[in-house]
Structure formats: C-alpha cells, structure tokens
Design an enzyme around this catalytic site. Structure first.
Site, short mmCIF file in Angstrom:
data_model
loop_
_atom_site.label_atom_id
_atom_site.label_comp_id
_atom_site.label_asym_id
_atom_site.label_seq_id
_atom_site.Cartn_x
_atom_site.Cartn_y
_atom_site.Cartn_z
CG HIS A 117 18.65 -40.87 -17.86
ND1 HIS A 117 17.97 -41.31 -18.97
CD2 HIS A 117 19.68 -41.72 -17.70
CE1 HIS A 117 18.57 -42.39 -19.44
NE2 HIS A 117 19.61 -42.65 -18.71
CB CYS A 118 21.92 -39.19 -20.75
SG CYS A 118 22.05 -40.72 -19.80
CB ILE A 119 21.31 -35.72 -24.21
CG1 ILE A 119 21.56 -37.15 -24.73
CG2 ILE A 119 21.93 -34.74 -25.19
CD1 ILE A 119 20.98 -37.41 -26.08
CB ILE A 154 21.84 -33.94 -16.98
CG1 ILE A 154 20.38 -33.49 -16.74
CG2 ILE A 154 22.62 -33.98 -15.67
CD1 ILE A 154 19.59 -34.46 -15.91
CG ASP A 155 25.07 -37.26 -18.88
OD1 ASP A 155 24.46 -37.06 -17.82
OD2 ASP A 155 25.01 -38.32 -19.51
#
Length: 443
Positions: free
Chosen positions: A280-282, A284-285
C-alpha cells in the site's frame, strides 16, 4: 477550582482526558493500520471505538476474532474481554469519542493521480458528528498539503476553530505487516499539528501508546516525511532492479554482490531486487509527490525513473520465463505455469498492488495456463483490476512435476524450498532464493 480562558478550555480538558487515559479513542478504518492501532490503545488502558464501513470487520472484532493473519486473535479477544474495544459501522457514534484517527486508503487512480475519495467520504460521514473538544488525526499517506487543504476547510465550515475547538494533526502510519521485530507501539511516531495547540494535543494523544513521538513543525512536514521514507526505498529498490538485468548479462550473481557490499559497516544499506513493487506504500506514495510537484512547476525525474524501472519488473520476469521455456523447446503459449506467492511480500496475507498478480495477468495474456500456490490465500480474492477464478495449488512433488515451469514470485518462509527445487522440472527465481543451475533461471 482553577478557571481557564474560554479559548483554551477545550484544549485543557482534552489534555487531561488523554493524560489520564480517560479519553475515548476512535479509529476510523480497521484494516492493516487501524486494527493494530486500535489494539495498541486498548492494551494501554484506553476505551477504543473502531469505525468501518465493512460490517464483516466490525462483527469479527466484536466476536473477538482477527481477520488479518499476522495479528493474533488472542489480542482481539483479550481487548473484547476487558471491554476496551468495540467496532461499529454507525458513524454517528463518532460524537462519543475524544480522538478520531483516520486510517483509510489513499490509492492512485488509473492516471497515477492521488485518489482522495476515501478521505473525503470519511470526512463527509464524520462531519455532522464532530464536536468541540475532539482531536482529528489523519494517518493516511498523502501529498504535502492534504491536511490543510482538504480537512481544515471542512472543519471550519462547521463553524469550529482549528486549534481551539477541534485539534487537527497529521501523523503518518508506519506499519510493516509481518515484521516481528517492530510492532505499532515500538515504531516512533512522526506528528505535525495544524497549530501549536494542535501539536501539543497530538503529542498527548500518541505518547500514551507509542514509545516515542517525533514532533515536526507542520502537517506538511509530517506528510513529506512519510513520502521521503517510501521514496527512499522505491529509488534504492529501483537501482537494484536496474542492476539485475545488467548483472545477469555479465554473468554475475547480484544477490552475492549485495551480500558482500552489506559487510561494509558504514555507507551502504542493502536493498534487494524483485519481480516489482507491491503493498500500500512504496508503489504508490512516490507518485503523490510527483503529482503535487507539478503544481509548483517542477518535475521529479529521479523518482519517476525509479517508478518506471520498478513498474517494468513483472514484464522482465515474464520475459525470463519465456527464455527458460525456450531453452527446453517449449513456447509460453499453452505451457502450465505455477506462481509461488501472490502476496506482495513474504509472510503476509496482503495482495495490494502485488506484482505477482500483474505477472499472472501478463502470462495469461500470452497464452499461458496459469495457476498459483499461496498458503495465505486458499482462494484467489476478488480484485478491482484482475479476475482469476482459481484456488491455491497444494505443493507436493507430484503437483510441482505437473507444471512446465514453477515461478518463485513471493518467498514465503513456509515453502519447502528443498522440495520445490528437487521436484520442479523448470524453476524461475525472482527472489534470489536458489542458486543458478541448468533448470533454475534467475529473474
């Protein structure tokens, strides 16, 4: 009794409730961030109310069950037994809590632009029930400015004064699902307030449950901190993914090189290549920052290049699978391919942005007969972008031999790697788990 200025009465009362742990903590969004955070507050003595739109999650919590693999159900059962934790889909109960911590998704849309629909929908559901004397904290990863540009105006439209009636902070989540070395309470909490009063209340909120609170000067600085953490990882993983094909062409084992470089006691941090980025992070962020940078007339070329490299890795692995099959005189079209691991990383039951699934889709488009095996997913879950009507294949010597090629995509510790190596007629390894051999291709 000591009297206080009307301007600070809500702040004083809320601080007293937080310091005495008499405050009721509301956690909005009971997923991979919200559930462990709820348990962390309950375990230090707070009353916690979880809010979610998913009735199944609320029912599971109220029955003392965990729906996330790495979160022990005994923690949920204990919190319920002590009457410290309750879950509901009734957002009108937000009026009962003293703190509202938002842990909702912030994905990208099809154009790789920030999708704040979950934040906006959550705020719309909460706004009618906000009251003076509450703190609102956003934990969802987002671009710098979201808290001030999206949340603060909505609060002010209700007639509340931020920093006097409602206290607004941003504190990014730092969960690492499946990491047994760091739990929610142990990971330092970065926090920035919309005003100095907001910051003071934010520290009081988090220091009760988290070992260390790191205060920054603003919500924007806190938002940028989370992006920097994940951009740092994305860029360094992108570097390794760029080196992987080069090392392969040169006949060099990149994993051996990384392990050797990691023996240097300073100046080097090991990162490893893989079949692509997931979670959910790398993946997308970084794009949240590249999108926001365009508002300032700037282009984050370095970040975008890393994203391009990482996004291309499933295609690279697919090509290596075709190469491995070609060496034994088989086309990919019509070949039976077993994908080991569809979670985005090992030892978790989380498939968000999993490169394994994109790899499966690419292989299927090229005519392969694709199957998977993953102990965390007996049935292939329903997904927005992909639809595979499949069940997990049980790994055995017989089942492995029935496939033309076996692909290690996610290296769960539960796999019997000796059995996999011995029984696979052809093996493609995207995680560096096996040594290269006549039947093993590194990808």
């Amino acid at each position: 009794m000591k009297s206080f200025s009307p301007d600070i009465i809500h702040q004083v009362e809320l601080l007293e409730k937080l310091h005495s742990r008499q405050a009721v903590i509301g956690i909005v969004g009971l997923g991979y961030v919200g559930l462990p955070l709820s348990l962390t507050y309950a375990e230090v003595g707070f009353q916690v109310l979880g809010l979610d739109i998913d009735q199944a999650k609320a029912d599971a919590i109220n029955q003392g069950q965990s729906y996330i693999n790495h979160i022990d159900k005994t923690r949920v059962a204990q919190a319920r037994q002590e009457k410290r934790l309750e879950a509901t889909i009734d957002f009108s109960r937000a009026a009962e809590v003293d703190a509202l911590i938002l842990c909702v998704p912030t994905p990208l849309n099809q154009y790789r632009e920030p999708d704040l629909s979950f934040i906006r929908a959550t705020m719309s559901a909460l706004l009618p029930y906000l009251r003076p004397g509450q703190i609102l904290s956003l934990e969802s990863t987002t671009y710098p400015g979201t808290t001030e540009e999206e949340l603060r105006p909505l609060i002010q439209q209700r007639g509340f004064i931020v920093g006097q009636d409602i206290f607004l902070v941003y504190s990014p989540e730092r969960e690492d699902p499946g990491n047994a070395h760091f739990n929610t309470a142990m990971i330092p909490k970065v926090m920035g307030g919309s005003t100095s009063a907001c910051s003071e209340v934010g520290v009081a909120l988090y220091e009760q449950a988290i070992s260390e609170v790191v205060t920054v000067s603003s919500t924007r600085a806190a938002e940028m901190t989370k992006l920097l953490e994940n951009i740092h990882r994305a860029v360094n993983i992108g570097l390794m993914n760029e080196l992987k094909p080069l090392a392969d062409r040169m006949g060099i084992d990149l994993y051996e090189v990384i392990r050797a470089a990691a023996t240097k006691p300073f100046g080097f941090v090991p990162y490893y290549p893989g079949p692509g980025l997931g979670g959910h992070c790398i993946p997308i962020d970084p794009f949240y920052l590249t999108w926001k940078a365009r508002e300032y007339g700037m282009h984050t070329r370095f970040i975008e290049l890393a994203g391009e490299i990482n996004s291309g890795m499933p295609s690279y692995v697919a090509d290596k699978i075709m190469d491995a099959l070609n060496k034994v005189g088989k086309p990919l079209n019509g070949s039976k391919v077993l994908i080991l691991g569809i979670a985005y990383k090992k030892n978790v039951d989380d498939m968000r942005e999993s490169p394994s699934v994109e790899l499966m889709d690419l292989l299927q488009q090229k005519g392969a007969d694709v199957a998977y095996s993953d102990p965390f997913f007996p049935n292939f879950p329903v997904m927005r972008r992909y639809n595979f009507d499949l069940q997990s294949v049980e790994i055995s010597a017989e089942s492995l031999k029935s496939f033309d090629v076996v692909v290690l995509a996610t290296d769960h510790d539960t796999y019997d790697y000796d059995l996999i190596e011995a029984s696979s007629s052809l093996l493609v390894d995207s995680r560096g788990r096996f040594a290269s051999s006549a039947k093993i291709t590194r990808a």
